[in-house]
Scaffold this motif. Sequence first.
Motif, PDB file in Angstrom:
ATOM      1  N   PHE A 125      14.561   4.245  71.070  1.00 15.89           N
ATOM      2  CA  PHE A 125      13.293   4.450  71.988  1.00 15.89           C
ATOM      3  C   PHE A 125      12.847   5.781  71.468  1.00 15.89           C
ATOM      4  CE2 PHE A 125      14.585   0.405  73.489  1.00 15.89           C
ATOM      5  CZ  PHE A 125      13.790  -0.059  72.881  1.00 15.89           C
ATOM      6  N   PRO A 126      13.637   6.538  71.935  1.00 15.90           N
ATOM      7  CA  PRO A 126      12.922   8.072  71.466  1.00 15.90           C
ATOM      8  C   PRO A 126      11.721   8.289  70.445  1.00 15.90           C
ATOM      9  CG  PRO A 126      15.236   8.715  72.475  1.00 15.90           C
ATOM     10  CD  PRO A 126      15.189   7.354  71.617  1.00 15.90           C
ATOM     11  N   ILE A 127      12.421   7.440  69.150  1.00 19.27           N
ATOM     12  CA  ILE A 127      11.604   8.381  68.063  1.00 19.27           C
ATOM     13  C   ILE A 127       9.829   6.870  67.710  1.00 19.27           C
ATOM     14  CG2 ILE A 127      11.300   6.868  65.562  1.00 19.27           C
ATOM     15  CD1 ILE A 127      14.074   7.038  65.407  1.00 19.27           C
ATOM     16  N   LYS A 149      12.307  -0.473  77.597  1.00 14.67           N
ATOM     17  CA  LYS A 149      13.180  -0.036  77.433  1.00 14.67           C
ATOM     18  C   LYS A 149      13.757   1.115  77.544  1.00 14.67           C
ATOM     19  CE  LYS A 149       8.529  -0.982  74.435  1.00 14.67           C
ATOM     20  NZ  LYS A 149       7.575  -0.161  73.727  1.00 14.67           N
ATOM     21  N   ASN A 150      14.454   1.852  77.202  1.00 13.96           N
ATOM     22  CA  ASN A 150      15.245   3.133  77.155  1.00 13.96           C
ATOM     23  C   ASN A 150      14.346   4.310  76.702  1.00 13.96           C
ATOM     24  OD1 ASN A 150      17.622   1.807  78.233  1.00 13.96           O
ATOM     25  ND2 ASN A 150      18.408   1.944  76.178  1.00 13.96           N
ATOM     26  N   SER A 151      14.943   5.238  77.215  1.00 17.92           N
ATOM     27  CA  SER A 151      14.293   7.053  77.956  1.00 17.92           C
ATOM     28  C   SER A 151      12.613   6.119  78.072  1.00 17.92           C
ATOM     29  CB  SER A 151      13.845   7.350  76.397  1.00 17.92           C
ATOM     30  OG  SER A 151      14.636   7.597  74.958  1.00 17.92           O
ATOM     31  N   GLU A 152      12.489   5.689  79.029  1.00 16.53           N
ATOM     32  CA  GLU A 152      11.328   5.188  79.345  1.00 16.53           C
ATOM     33  C   GLU A 152      10.459   6.306  79.744  1.00 16.53           C
ATOM     34  OE1 GLU A 152      14.034   6.192  82.080  1.00 16.53           O
ATOM     35  OE2 GLU A 152      13.991   4.456  80.751  1.00 16.53           O
ATOM     36  N   HIS A 186      26.990  14.351  83.623  1.00 14.66           N
ATOM     37  CA  HIS A 186      27.062  13.532  83.101  1.00 14.66           C
ATOM     38  C   HIS A 186      28.200  12.664  82.714  1.00 14.66           C
ATOM     39  CE1 HIS A 186      25.661  16.240  79.251  1.00 14.66           C
ATOM     40  NE2 HIS A 186      25.425  15.508  80.398  1.00 14.66           N
ATOM     41  N   ARG A 187      28.236  11.196  83.147  1.00  5.72           N
ATOM     42  CA  ARG A 187      29.571  10.205  82.908  1.00  5.72           C
ATOM     43  C   ARG A 187      29.736   8.733  82.381  1.00  5.72           C
ATOM     44  NH1 ARG A 187      27.516   5.386  85.509  1.00  5.72           N
ATOM     45  NH2 ARG A 187      25.931   5.259  86.287  1.00  5.72           N
ATOM     46  N   ALA A 188      30.417   8.688  82.275  1.00  8.46           N
ATOM     47  CA  ALA A 188      30.703   7.489  81.209  1.00  8.46           C
ATOM     48  C   ALA A 188      30.071   6.632  81.638  1.00  8.46           C
ATOM     49  CB  ALA A 188      32.649   7.532  80.407  1.00  8.46           C
ATOM     50  N   GLY A 189      29.485   6.078  80.670  1.00 11.10           N
ATOM     51  CA  GLY A 189      28.659   4.641  80.965  1.00 11.10           C
ATOM     52  C   GLY A 189      27.587   4.658  80.883  1.00 11.10           C
ATOM     53  N   SER A 190      27.068   5.833  81.437  1.00 16.89           N
ATOM     54  CA  SER A 190      25.417   6.026  81.249  1.00 16.89           C
ATOM     55  C   SER A 190      24.646   5.170  80.286  1.00 16.89           C
ATOM     56  CB  SER A 190      24.973   7.263  82.615  1.00 16.89           C
ATOM     57  OG  SER A 190      25.159   8.562  80.939  1.00 16.89           O
ATOM     58  N   ILE A 191      23.206   5.701  81.058  1.00 17.96           N
ATOM     59  CA  ILE A 191      22.276   4.754  79.920  1.00 17.96           C
ATOM     60  C   ILE A 191      22.891   5.950  78.556  1.00 17.96           C
ATOM     61  CG2 ILE A 191      20.046   4.129  78.939  1.00 17.96           C
ATOM     62  CD1 ILE A 191      19.886   3.109  81.557  1.00 17.96           C
ATOM     63  N   GLN A 229      16.456  -5.420  86.160  1.00 19.05           N
ATOM     64  CA  GLN A 229      15.472  -5.246  85.090  1.00 19.05           C
ATOM     65  C   GLN A 229      15.705  -4.276  84.653  1.00 19.05           C
ATOM     66  OE1 GLN A 229      11.896  -6.698  86.752  1.00 19.05           O
ATOM     67  NE2 GLN A 229      12.925  -7.121  88.375  1.00 19.05           N
ATOM     68  N   GLY A 230      16.945  -3.584  84.927  1.00 23.35           N
ATOM     69  CA  GLY A 230      16.671  -2.252  84.464  1.00 23.35           C
ATOM     70  C   GLY A 230      16.093  -0.643  84.988  1.00 23.35           C
ATOM     71  N   LEU A 231      16.152   0.276  84.331  1.00 22.66           N
ATOM     72  CA  LEU A 231      15.391   1.811  85.593  1.00 22.66           C
ATOM     73  C   LEU A 231      13.863   2.177  85.219  1.00 22.66           C
ATOM     74  CD1 LEU A 231      16.473   4.128  86.690  1.00 22.66           C
ATOM     75  CD2 LEU A 231      16.708   5.580  84.478  1.00 22.66           C
TER      76      LEU A 231
END
Length: 325
Positions: free
Chosen positions: A225-227, A181-184, A211-216, A71-73
Amino acid sequence: MMCNHPLISVLLPVYNVEGYLAQCLDSLLVQSEDDFEIVAINDGSTDGSRGILADYASMDGRIRIIDQQNQGLAAARNTGVDHARGDYIAFVDSDDYVSPDYLSTMLSSLRDYDLDLSICGRQIDDGGVLRPYVRPKFSNRVLTVKESLRALNSYQSFDMSMCGKLFKAELFSGIRFPVSKNSEDQFVCYRILMKAKRTYYQDTPLYTYRHRAGSISRGSTVNTFPIEASHEQLDTFSRELPELVYAAETSCFFSQVSVFNAFALRSRSMPPNVISCVESEPRTLLPSVLSNPDIPIKKKMQAIAFVFLRPIYKRLYLNQRGNHA
């Protein structure tokens, strides 16, 4: 040994991190403070992450596994909060890791200063290379609600991440992470700080963010979503803390800058709703940025260039990122 009422609940959302999960768990299980539980929320992992959790749980009774469909983070964190049994809550992302005295140091601050929230500094693991994340402003003193919200929006102190923080569990009463929503974190952190009467920030880097490739935060899709989150904060401050509207407007400004940067870096066109916002709002928000006493001169110069020299700003930004790739 399992405790029905641990002092601290460490909430660990897990989704397809088999290459990093063991290091994360190892860093938690050697904590100098041992009165804690790990609530591991397996968010529908399809790799070997669930098996790793099971192996560790069989060796240490402090680990509880909760399985749910992906369901997401945000949803995973909500599940963790719902199942937390501790007096305090800490969030750890399952591809990150922490220092052995991570929990004990922040717990000592909570007790010594009678806090609602204790915060530490972070460092960044960029492909095995550790980089400092130095933001010392507002550090090493107890902060009031208004001071902590200034710090949150200063870009020189702690940021909106849930990680690197130890919360009184009661602060999450009535607060949920926005699902889908990202940036939760950005939707929630300021609301928590508005409830925390006493906050302490020490910039010692006890938490390591990978920091890794493929992270959200580093994927190919641009997160806008930050806006929305910064606008929600501005609306809230306008109603409840009008004396801090300038700080919320500063956050709106730089949220739009970060979204613009992300589109530029990926050579993608912004959708019409983002264009209308990024083209119209920054000029009206600029006075708040320039008058904000907590914003460094370098950020103010960036803001001026973004508003009045946008093509040059974009070129310089892309050149700088290219030089540091």
